[in-house]
Design an enzyme around this catalytic site. Structure first.
Site, PDB file in Angstrom:
ATOM      1  N   HIS A 178      57.083   9.965 -25.408  1.00 20.95           N
ATOM      2  CA  HIS A 178      57.678  11.164 -26.019  1.00 20.95           C
ATOM      3  C   HIS A 178      56.730  12.360 -25.935  1.00 20.95           C
ATOM      4  O   HIS A 178      56.789  13.263 -26.761  1.00 20.95           O
ATOM      5  CB  HIS A 178      58.056  10.932 -27.485  1.00 20.95           C
ATOM      6  CG  HIS A 178      58.809   9.671 -27.712  1.00 20.95           C
ATOM      7  ND1 HIS A 178      60.181   9.598 -27.664  1.00 20.95           N
ATOM      8  CD2 HIS A 178      58.374   8.405 -27.949  1.00 20.95           C
ATOM      9  CE1 HIS A 178      60.571   8.354 -27.881  1.00 20.95           C
ATOM     10  NE2 HIS A 178      59.489   7.595 -28.052  1.00 20.95           N
ATOM     11  N   SER A 299      46.469  35.656 -10.469  1.00 23.15           N
ATOM     12  CA  SER A 299      47.532  36.563 -10.874  1.00 23.15           C
ATOM     13  C   SER A 299      47.110  37.980 -10.527  1.00 23.15           C
ATOM     14  O   SER A 299      45.932  38.331 -10.617  1.00 23.15           O
ATOM     15  CB  SER A 299      47.771  36.440 -12.380  1.00 23.15           C
ATOM     16  OG  SER A 299      48.352  37.628 -12.876  1.00 23.15           O
ATOM     17  N   LYS A 305      43.666  34.155 -14.721  1.00 24.99           N
ATOM     18  CA  LYS A 305      44.595  33.085 -14.379  1.00 24.99           C
ATOM     19  C   LYS A 305      44.174  32.258 -13.166  1.00 24.99           C
ATOM     20  O   LYS A 305      43.572  32.754 -12.223  1.00 24.99           O
ATOM     21  CB  LYS A 305      46.000  33.664 -14.095  1.00 24.99           C
ATOM     22  CG  LYS A 305      46.684  34.242 -15.317  1.00 24.99           C
ATOM     23  CD  LYS A 305      47.050  33.199 -16.356  1.00 24.99           C
ATOM     24  CE  LYS A 305      48.249  32.390 -15.969  1.00 24.99           C
ATOM     25  NZ  LYS A 305      49.508  33.112 -16.055  1.00 24.99           N
ATOM     26  N   GLU A 312      53.650  23.206  -8.848  1.00 25.19           N
ATOM     27  CA  GLU A 312      54.954  23.691  -9.290  1.00 25.19           C
ATOM     28  C   GLU A 312      55.972  23.592  -8.152  1.00 25.19           C
ATOM     29  O   GLU A 312      57.123  23.206  -8.352  1.00 25.19           O
ATOM     30  CB  GLU A 312      54.844  25.134  -9.780  1.00 25.19           C
ATOM     31  CG  GLU A 312      54.023  25.264 -11.060  1.00 25.19           C
ATOM     32  CD  GLU A 312      53.562  26.702 -11.308  1.00 25.19           C
ATOM     33  OE1 GLU A 312      54.371  27.630 -11.126  1.00 25.19           O
ATOM     34  OE2 GLU A 312      52.393  26.890 -11.676  1.00 25.19           O
TER      35      GLU A 312
END
Ligand code: ARG
Length: 480
Positions: A178, A299, A305, A312
């Protein structure tokens, strides 16, 4: 917005119905005029099926050799055909081949060029054959090759995972259920879970490959042929186990593409799960791993970043791959026997899915080799969240012979106490533990550490470091 708001489009319509080219020289005998421009555009597949050139040439050479062996065409003609096809292949490889939309597809582009190169004998190649059995054969050859390439890539990813698993067989991290810290595990054990998934993927591809290994060539347009062909010979020459048994099925079957896409979909699902975990692990909140500059992007506005874009994208590619599977299933649904041009819609989704899977696999292998685990962060997270509560309950069962349900309840009370005091289980004083269960003694503290917890999970398939090392060894034998 109604259609009336638009300008009348009759001009454009008449332009698209112009006759740009004369009737196709390869089937034009019955046709006086050429197709409308839009007809040519919707009909042509050369824009994408040029990728079948190597398979088309391989299959044509096998067909011509068989025709000559059976005395259906003359041996010198077959020789000229083979030589011409070799030259065409070289032209295509060198980027010197001119693909023509007017010639529709790869099959007619190759055949038309063959005629330019060798003249009359080229016209005999299509004896006892149709583009219907030709394209089905080419496509099977292509899918077979694609499976071999994908299999090698999955294997390389497994090798990377096994290597990293061995390296980190004893590195502790929290295991989750979970998405809540559940019990401590090792990083190596976690990585080996993906080796299993990928092993099943490989066996699904191998299974599909075995089943598809029947050659459609010789089915001709749909009914077979009146020429005395030898289908076993072409099967053997092209590495198929046997001829497809039914000519109607042979030209209209695309199950093999569906099976490839289904196996690719599940493999992509697995990659998306691993991609998601890499994204989570690399997030500042977790900080379990660091990816190097090679597998991250910055970024343009936020200088701090370091984004895990490759992970992804590996997570996202599943979208188009499952889309390809769905797309082909819907094309095939309700399609009557035998060939219909609908089947031409099999190729773009197939090619796109194969390319996407291949790219995701390559990126994933790179990331697995690249990632650096942050041992302290993983360990701290494994210690947090009362992750050894199950070990405490097991200790109560073993040492005090409590029934497990009773031990669970006692442990629950102890966790509640630790929570109230804001401390770890191991920091609770013995008195406090004995107030809940008088049988508890000092030895209980041995069960509360994460190292002993992990070391104790020695059951088959468990996370104990010695098990993980053995499992990595075994995985190497099984898969590499
Ligand atoms: N380009 C076609 C395809 O991909 C080849 C087969 C064409 N057959 C035909 N009867 N028009 O399906």
């Amino acid at each position: 917005m109604t259609d009336r708001s638009k300008k009348p489009s009759s001009k454009r319509a008449s332009r698209t119905s112009a006759k740009p080219s004369k009737a196709n020289p390869l089937w034009g005998g019955r046709f006086a005029a050429g197709p409308a421009a839009v007809m040519e555009r919707i009909n042509a597949s050369i824009g994408f099926d040029r990728r079948l050139y190597a398979q088309d040439i391989r299959a044509s050479k096998a067909h011509a050799a068989m025709l000559a062996a059976e005395g259906i065409i003359a041996k010198p003609d077959a020789k000229a055909i083979a030589a011409g096809l070799d030259r065409i292949e070289a032209e295509i490889v060198a980027g010197k081949f001119e693909f023509k939309v007017a010639l529709e597809d790869i099959h007619m582009n190759v055949e038309a060029r063959l005629f330019e190169l060798i003249g009359e004998p080229a016209r005999r190649l299509h004896t006892a054959r149709s583009r219907n059995d030709q394209v089905a054969t080419d496509l099977k050859l292509w899918v077979r090759d694609a499976i071999d390439g994908i299999d090698a890539q999955i294997k390389a990813l497994q090798a990377a995972l096994i290597h990293r698993a061995e390296e980190h067989a004893a590195l502790l991290m929290p295991g989750f259920t979970h998405m809540q810290a559940a019990q401590p595990i090792t990083f190596g054990h976690h990585l080996l879970a993906y080796v299993e998934m990928l092993g099943r993927d490989r066996s699904r591809f191998a299974d599909a490959r075995k089943r598809m290994n029947e050659i459609p060539l010789g089915a001709a347009a749909l009914a077979g042929t009146s020429f005395p062909i030898d289908r076993k010979a072409t099967a053997k020459a092209l590495g198929f186990d046997r001829p497809a048994a039914n000519s109607l099925d042979a030209v209209s079957d695309r199950d093999f593409v569906v099976e490839f896409l289904a196996a690719a979909s599940l493999c992509a699902v697995h990659l998306s799960r691993l991609g998601e975990e890499i994204v989570l692990w690399a997030s500042p909140g977790m900080g379990f791993i660091t990816l190097s500059d090679a597998y991250t992007t910055g970024s343009s506005i936020m200088p701090q970043k370091r984004n895990p874009d490759a992970a992804e994208l590996a997570r996202a590619k599943v979208g188009r791959i499952v889309g390809a599977l769905t797309s082909l299933l819907i094309v095939l649904k309700g399609l009557p026997l035998a060939y219909a041009k609908d089947l031409q819609e099999d190729k773009e989704p197939l090619f796109d899915a194969a390319d996407s899977l291949s790219l995701a696999l390559a990126a994933m292998e790179g990331m697995i080799r690249d990632l650096r685990p942050n041992a302290e962060r993983m360990r701290a997270a494994a210690e947090a969240g009362y992750s050894t509560a199950t070990d405490l309950a097991d200790w109560l069962v073993r040492r005090l012979s409590l029934p497990f349900r009773r031990a669970h309840e006692v442990t629950g009370k102890i966790v509640r106490l630790a929570e109230a005091k804001g401390c770890a289980l191991a920091d609770l004083p013995l008195d406090a533990l004995r107030a809940i269960e008088p049988g508890i003694d000092r030895a209980v503290y041995d069960s509360l550490g994460i190292d002993s917890s992990v070391a104790s999970r020695r059951s088959e398939g468990g996370t104990a470091p010695e098990r993980v090392r053995a499992a990595a060894n075994k995985a190497r034998e099984r898969f590499l």
